[in-house]
Write an enzyme that holds these catalytic residues in place. Structure first.
Site, PDB file in Angstrom:
ATOM      1  N   ASP A 167       4.018 -12.190  -2.924  1.00 11.44           N
ATOM      2  CA  ASP A 167       5.090 -12.924  -3.522  1.00 11.44           C
ATOM      3  C   ASP A 167       6.010 -14.035  -3.031  1.00 11.44           C
ATOM      4  OD1 ASP A 167       4.893 -10.138  -4.319  1.00 11.44           O
ATOM      5  OD2 ASP A 167       5.264  -8.917  -2.790  1.00 11.44           O
ATOM      6  N   LYS A 214       3.833 -11.383 -12.385  1.00 12.87           N
ATOM      7  CA  LYS A 214       5.099 -10.842 -11.549  1.00 12.87           C
ATOM      8  C   LYS A 214       6.262 -10.527 -12.834  1.00 12.87           C
ATOM      9  CE  LYS A 214       1.963  -9.899  -8.010  1.00 12.87           C
ATOM     10  NZ  LYS A 214       2.183  -8.731  -7.441  1.00 12.87           N
ATOM     11  N   SER A 263      -5.173  -5.184  -5.408  1.00 11.81           N
ATOM     12  CA  SER A 263      -3.523  -4.666  -5.999  1.00 11.81           C
ATOM     13  C   SER A 263      -3.473  -3.727  -5.204  1.00 11.81           C
ATOM     14  CB  SER A 263      -3.426  -4.873  -7.690  1.00 11.81           C
ATOM     15  OG  SER A 263      -2.244  -3.813  -7.672  1.00 11.81           O
ATOM     16  N   ARG A 294       4.997 -16.266 -13.031  1.00 14.50           N
ATOM     17  CA  ARG A 294       5.940 -17.209 -11.891  1.00 14.50           C
ATOM     18  C   ARG A 294       4.965 -18.767 -11.330  1.00 14.50           C
ATOM     19  NH1 ARG A 294       6.910 -12.522  -7.048  1.00 14.50           N
ATOM     20  NH2 ARG A 294       8.553 -11.697  -7.999  1.00 14.50           N
ATOM     21  N   ARG A 317       4.507  -5.667 -18.416  1.00 13.36           N
ATOM     22  CA  ARG A 317       3.667  -5.863 -17.133  1.00 13.36           C
ATOM     23  C   ARG A 317       2.608  -5.428 -17.480  1.00 13.36           C
ATOM     24  NH1 ARG A 317       6.859  -6.333 -11.343  1.00 13.36           N
ATOM     25  NH2 ARG A 317       4.793  -7.007 -11.150  1.00 13.36           N
TER      26      ARG A 317
HETATM   27  C1  S3P Z   1       2.953  -4.062  -3.893  1.00 15.21           C
HETATM   28  C2  S3P Z   1       1.807  -5.003  -4.249  1.00 15.21           C
HETATM   29  C3  S3P Z   1       2.258  -6.377  -4.692  1.00 15.21           C
HETATM   30  C4  S3P Z   1       3.304  -7.031  -4.772  1.00 15.21           C
HETATM   31  C5  S3P Z   1       4.714  -6.434  -5.254  1.00 15.21           C
HETATM   32  C6  S3P Z   1       4.914  -5.073  -3.890  1.00 15.21           C
HETATM   33  C7  S3P Z   1       3.668  -2.805  -3.465  1.00 15.21           C
HETATM   34  O1  S3P Z   1       1.905  -6.174  -6.450  1.00 15.21           O
HETATM   35  O2  S3P Z   1       3.426  -8.427  -5.460  1.00 15.21           O
HETATM   36  O3  S3P Z   1       5.956  -6.777  -4.886  1.00 15.21           O
HETATM   37  O4  S3P Z   1       4.771  -2.445  -3.236  1.00 15.21           O
HETATM   38  O5  S3P Z   1       2.262  -2.750  -3.645  1.00 15.21           O
HETATM   39  P1  S3P Z   1       0.649  -6.583  -6.734  1.00 15.21           P
HETATM   40  O6  S3P Z   1      -0.474  -4.565  -6.170  1.00 15.21           O
HETATM   41  O7  S3P Z   1       0.679  -5.780  -8.313  1.00 15.21           O
HETATM   42  O8  S3P Z   1      -0.635  -7.205  -5.950  1.00 15.21           O
END
Ligand code: S3P
Length: 435
Positions: A321, A348, A173, A352, A128
């Site tokens: 998610d 992810k 994000s 996905r 990732r």
């Molecule tokens: C999260 C942010 C999201 C989400 C992940 C949890 C977090 O990811 O998809 O399951 O706890 O900050 P991204 O920041 O990559 O969008």
């Protein structure tokens, strides 16, 4: 590195879902509570902590960084905070397992430490992208060394004195935003992050609760560096992203009635509820209250015939998610569902867009991959099948939900990843299922 035996989850169709249940604690909030508890002065006590593997990885990492943590036992955790400058150089490689949140937020914290650490994770996590955080953190003054120009784990971090940063993030994000804000704790002056649309705001809320000065203006969050953080008592709300699987399972089976108690309904996370309503589901929010700076409520959902819808734009970060299970809802709905602006799905725990489309097609669903989303022509009868999880907890659970309304049995291979975020998922389904 852990190797786990492959497990299968067998799903039989259900007539409807019925009953009341509390879903496990929120994953995002559980991670942040450990991190800020460790960096605070004094004791932080956490209740309803998610005993999922991702959050346990965060606890392990902070233990390795010299923080005294009791538990977690039955969702309770006590952290003896070491203060902003009290972490110690870890003698071992920090293993984040499957958890992107552990890795990216920890990178922000490690960027501000006067020592060297090395981070790694499982096969999915090692694929990732991390440059989205290592690039801005390098601008602040940290030094990273990782594969593909500091993009892939394993990654060495040499922290140090940081400069504040005003960062315009190309992606919405919360992990990127949080990494920079956590690094900003170590930089004198103001650090800010501006996003194209707002991502989940748990870091901002919790930083404020621990005593930091945080200002939010539009899509920009600004933090004053070098605050004094003070230990807190935190009760983690139920995870709406786990609730999502049960809500969709009930929504697609007419005659269902499920009540989920104490679920977090933070407006940066509640896009699923908006979309289920758009699709014609009956979702009632009752008993709304505040819990540790976060809104929580009970959600009552009843099953009905759903209609296709469009999911795009600033709604996407509010349900990112939940898209795998919303695709399942769309396959059971009448008409077309279009999901756009969701290219983030490709990076992810699995790609996905590809895994949702590939697995739902095995049930007989009409689903097309787009560069930034999915097109689903709903209403075809689905037939039970054998699915792969691709090591992605949300793919495993989404396909289990698809199996509940299909004809015949469904087998989910690689179901051992489910406890990453939802330990007790199959028991929860059993409890609510009426055959
Ligand atoms: C999260 C942010 C999201 C989400 C992940 C949890 C977090 O990811 O998809 O399951 O706890 O900050 P991204 O920041 O990559 O969008």
């Amino acid at each position: 590195m852990k190797t786990r035996v492959s497990m299968e989850l067998v799903i039989n169709p259900v007539h409807k879902l019925q009953g009341t249940l509390a879903v496990p604690g929120d994953k995002s909030i559980s991670h942040r509570a450990v991190m800020l508890g460790a960096l605070a002065q004094g004791i932080t006590e956490i209740d309803n902590f998610l005993m999922g593997e991702d959050c346990l990885a965060t606890v392990q990492c902070f233990k390795a960084l010299g923080v005294n943590i009791e538990g977690p036992v039955a969702g309770k955790l006590r952290i003896y905070g070491v203060g902003l400058h009290g972490l110690r150089e870890p003698a071992e490689v920090l293993d984040a397992g499957n958890s992107g949140t552990t890795t990216r937020l920890l990178m922000g914290i490690l960027a501000g430490q006067p020592f060297c650490s090395v981070l790694t994770g499982d096969q999915s996590l090692r694929g990732r992208p991390m440059a989205r955080v290592t690039a801005p953190l390098t601008e602040m003054g940290a030094v990273f060394l990782g594969r593909q120009r500091n993009n892939l784990l394993p990654m060495a971090v040499r922290g140090g004195r940081l400069q504040p940063l005003h960062y315009q993030s190309p992606v919405a994000s919360a992990q990127v935003k949080s990494a920079i804000l956590l690094a900003g704790l170590y930089a004198a002056g103001e650090t800010s992050v501006t996003e194209p649309s707002r991502s989940r705001d748990h870091t901002e809320r919790m930083l404020q609760a621990f005593g930091a000065a945080v200002k939010v203006t539009g899509n920009t969050v600004t933090l004053q560096g070098l605050p004094r953080l003070t230990g807190q008592q935190i009760t983690v709300p139920g995870d709406i992203s786990s609730a999502a699987f049960l809500l969709v399972a009930a929504a697609i089976r007419p005659g269902s009635r499920v009540r989920l108690t104490g679920v977090g309904i933070n407006p940066t996370r509640d896009g699923l509820l908006q979309v289920l309503k758009q699709m014609g589901a009956n979702a009632e929010i009752i008993n709304e209250r505040q819990q540790g700076g976060e809104p929580v409520a009970d959600i009552i959902i009843t099953g009905s015939k759903l209609q296709g819808t469009r999911i795009a734009g600033s709604l996407i970060p509010r349900l990112i998610d939940e898209i795998p299970v919303l695709a399942v809802a769309a396959a059971y709905a009448e008409g077309l569902t279009e999901i756009r602006d969701a290219a983030e799905l490709k990076v992810k725990e699995s790609n996905r867009i590809a895994t949702v489309a590939g697995e739902l097609r095995k049930f007989g669903a009409d689903i097309e991959e787009l560069p930034d989303g999915l097109l689903i022509r709903g209403g075809r009868p689905l037939t039970g099948t054998t699915c792969e999880s691709y090591g992605d907890h949300r793919i495993a659970m989404a396909m289990a939900v698809a199996g509940l309304g299909a004809r015949g049995q469904t087998v989910i291979r690689g179901a051992q990843c489910i406890p990453v975020s939802f330990p007790g998922f199959s028991d929860a389904l059993k409890l609510l299922s009426v055959q």
